[in-house]
Scaffold this active site. Structure first.
Site, PDB file in Angstrom:
ATOM      1  CB  THR A 149       5.574  31.617  -8.728  1.00  0.00           C
ATOM      2  OG1 THR A 149       5.659  30.214  -8.491  1.00  0.00           O
ATOM      3  CG2 THR A 149       4.896  32.329  -7.583  1.00  0.00           C
ATOM      4  CE  LYS A 179       5.739  29.302 -13.100  1.00  0.00           C
ATOM      5  NZ  LYS A 179       6.624  28.127 -13.149  1.00  0.00           N
ATOM      6  CG  ASP A 205       9.626  27.549 -15.080  1.00  0.00           C
ATOM      7  OD1 ASP A 205      10.319  28.180 -14.262  1.00  0.00           O
ATOM      8  OD2 ASP A 205       8.384  27.495 -15.028  1.00  0.00           O
ATOM      9  CB  ALA A 242       7.276  23.803 -14.620  1.00  0.00           C
TER      10      ALA A 242
END
Length: 167
Positions: free
Chosen positions: A73, A77, A114, A142
């Site tokens: 996280t 990433k 994601d 994301a």
């Protein structure tokens, strides 16, 4: 689940890696699913690793024989992608990974889930994006992952802003 009851030499370790990490709920949800599915000797734990220590930590995970994989996280990433041994086509295209798994030889493989997860949740709710005009407002990994997954589902038009996109 009484986590202490499964801590033995047979324990298979999963983790979530981030900075900060106190706010994450993934270990609670994953450990509940592990218990429900009766997966033996497996536990997820949060690992608070800052950017300075990420490379050392990832190298260490390659040596931990009972480490199976991790969720990656923020803010790691993008950086994690450069520290692993291989990655999926989508992770390479997006420029980051949010999951890694360790194989028996100690090599780490990364993927970016994601976007696939987001699009899958739309499909489960009856929203097919194929051929549709989609507006996406997102940033970072994301947002880029969602844009990539939307493109893979052949949206008719993808508009909006995605900062730091690599494609």
């Amino acid at each position: 689940m009484n986590e202490l009851s499964i801590v033995s030499g047979k324990l298979q370790l999963l983790s979530i890696i981030g900075d900060p990490i106190a706010q994450v709920s993934a270990p609670l949800m994953i450990n509940a699913a592990i218990l429900e599915k009766q997966i033996p000797d497996t536990l997820m734990v949060p690992l608070h690793i800052n950017s300075v220590g990420l490379q050392t930590a990832v190298n260490g995970l390659k040596c931990i024989q009972n480490f199976r994989g991790a969720i990656i996280t923020m803010p790691h990433k993008q950086h994690a992608l450069s520290l692993i041994d291989s990655a999926s086509e989508s992770a390479m295209a997006i420029g980051g990974c949010n999951v890694i798994r360790r194989n028996a030889q100690g090599q780490l493989h990364g993927d970016m889930l994601d976007g696939e997860g987001f699009v899958s949740s739309l499909l489960k709710r009856g929203f097919d994006v194929t051929g549709k005009r989609v507006y996406l407002a997102g940033t970072g990994g994301a947002g880029s992952a969602i844009a990539y997954a939307m493109a893979a589902k052949q949206v008719g038009e993808l508009i909006g802003t995605v900062a730091n996109s690599r494609w």
